[in-house]
Design an enzyme around this catalytic site. Structure first.
Site, mmCIF file in Angstrom:
data_model
loop_
_atom_site.group_PDB
_atom_site.id
_atom_site.type_symbol
_atom_site.label_atom_id
_atom_site.label_comp_id
_atom_site.label_asym_id
_atom_site.label_seq_id
_atom_site.Cartn_x
_atom_site.Cartn_y
_atom_site.Cartn_z
ATOM 1 C CG ASP A 117 -9.969 0.079 4.215
ATOM 2 O OD1 ASP A 117 -8.860 -0.314 3.647
ATOM 3 O OD2 ASP A 117 -8.787 0.060 5.753
ATOM 4 C CE LYS A 151 -3.364 -2.981 1.479
ATOM 5 N NZ LYS A 151 -4.429 -2.714 3.583
ATOM 6 C CD GLN A 172 -3.176 -4.714 6.322
ATOM 7 O OE1 GLN A 172 -3.384 -3.060 5.597
ATOM 8 N NE2 GLN A 172 -3.903 -5.760 5.803
#
Ligand code: NDP
Length: 282
Positions: free
Chosen positions: A120, A53, A97
Site C-alpha cells: 500500500d 482485490k 484494509q
C-alpha cells in the site's frame, strides 16, 4: 467535449502486462507473487474492496490469502499475524484494509509491516523514500493517476498542477510524485483561501476532497486535464466524483469519469506493487 480518460481500459492493459510478467517470474524463478489481505470488522465497503482485490489477484495468477477478524480483535493479535506474514516466504505483499476499528492504532499496525512487503506504500519508510526521491512502494491511487497521465501521453514537466485534498493516502503522495516529475505543485485543503482562483491556475487539476461535484466549470481553466479521485454516494444511491462532470467536461482537454476513471487504477497498482515486491524478494 474533453477526451474521457478510460481508467477501466488502462487498468485492464496494466493487469494484462502484470499477468504476463507473473507467468515469466513463475517460469524463470518458480515464484508466484502472494498477497495477504487483513480485514478487521464488518464494514460493508471494506468487504467489497477486499473481495475485489482478491479477485484481481487471482485473475493475474497471484496467490491471494485473506485474514478476516472480528471487530473486537486486539491490536496485539494483528501484530502477531503481521509478524508471521513478514517472514512467510509465500507472501510478498501485506495489506491491512483501512479503516480499522477505533481501539486499534492504524499507525502501529502499518509500522509493523515489513516495508518491503508494504504494497500500500503507507509505511513511513516508503513515504520517506518517496519524499527523498528514491521511491520503493508508492501509494496505489497516486501512482495510478501517474499511470493514467503517462498512458494518455499528458506532459507533466513544467506544468502547473493543483491538487484539492492533502490526505496521506492521496493528496500528499501525489504532490510528491508530480513534483518528482517536475510539475509546479499546489496542494489545497479546507483552509485554502479563494479555492476557485487557485484551481483556475491548474493545467492539471486533481480533485481528491470527497465532496460531491464541488469542482464546477467556473473553477477550471480551459484545456486543463482534470482527474477526479472522489467517490461519493448521493442520497438517491448515485455514485459521483468531486467534479461536476458535464460542466467541467465542456472546458477540460481530458477528464476522468466516476466510476471508471481513477478507481480501477488503484487495484491495478496494488498488483503492480505486489509483483515488484515478489521480484525484489526473489
Ligand atoms: P480525506 O477525507 O482523508 O481527505 C480529504 C481532503 O480534502 C482533506 O485534505 C480536506 O482538507 C480536503 N477537502 C475536503 N473538502 C474540501 C473542500 N470543500 N475544499 C477544499 N479542500 C477540501 O479523503 P481521502 O484523500 O481519503 O479521499 C478523498 C476522496 O477520494 C474520497 O471521496 C475517497 O472516497 C476517494 N478515494 C478514492 C480512491 C480511488 O481509488 N478512486 C482511493 C482513495 C480515496 P483538510 O485537510 O483541511 O480537512
Amino acid at each position: 467535449m474533453a477526451v474521457i480518460i478510460d481508467g477501466t481500459k488502462v487498468s485492464q492493459d496494466v493487469r494484462d502486462e502484470i499477468r504476463k510478467e507473473a507467468l515469466r517470474l513463475k517460469a524463470d524463478a518458480g515464484v508466484v507473487p502472494g498477497l495477504a489481505v487483513i480485514l478487521v470488522g464488518d464494514d460493508p465497503a471494506s468487504h467489497i474492496y477486499v473481495a475485489r482485490k482478491e479477485k484481481a489477484c487471482t485473475e493475474v495468477g497471484f496467490l491471494s490469502r485473506e485474514y478476516k477478524f472480528p471487530g473486537d480483535t486486539r491490536e496485539a493479535q494483528l501484530l502477531d499475524i503481521i509478524a508471521e506474514l513478514n517472514v512467510d516466504t509465500a507472501i510478498h505483499g501485506i495489506l491491512v484494509q483501512l479503516p480499522l476499528p477505533q481501539h486499534i492504532n492504524p499507525d502501529s499496525v502499518i509500522n509493523a509491516i515489513d516495508p518491503k512487503k508494504d504494497v500500500d506504500g503507507f509505511h513511513p519508510l516508503n513515504v520517506g523514500r518517496l519524499l527523498t526521491g528514491n521511491p520503493f512502494h508508492t501509494s496505489c491511487t497516486p501512482s495510478g493517476i501517474l499511470e493514467l497521465l503517462d498512458r494518455y501521453e499528458i506532459d507533466i514537466r513544467g506544468r502547473e498542477a493543483v491538487i484539492v485534498g492533502r490526505s496521506n493516502i492521496v493528496g500528499k503522495p501525489l504532490a510528491l510524485l508530480l513534483l518528482a516529475r517536475h510539475a509546479t505543485v499546489t496542494v489545497c485543503h479546507t483552509r485554502t483561501r479563494n479555492l476557485p482562483e487557485v484551481t483556475r491556475r491548474a493545467e492539471i487539476l486533481v480533485a481528491a476532497a470527497g465532496s460531491p461535484e464541488m469542482i464546477t466549470g467556473d473553477m477550471v481553466r480551459g484545456g486543463a486535464v482534470v482527474i477526479d479521485v472522489g467517490i461519493n454516494r448521493l442520497p438517491g444511491g448515485k455514485l459521483v466524483g468531486d467534479v461536476a462532470f458535464d460542466q467541467v467536461g465542456e472546458k477540460a482537454s481530458h477528464i476522468t469519469p466516476v466510476p471508471g476513471g481513477v478507481g480501477p487504477m488503484t487495484i491495478a497498482m496494488l498488483l503492480k506493487n505486489t509483483l515488484h515486491a515478489a521480484n525484489d524478494l526473489t
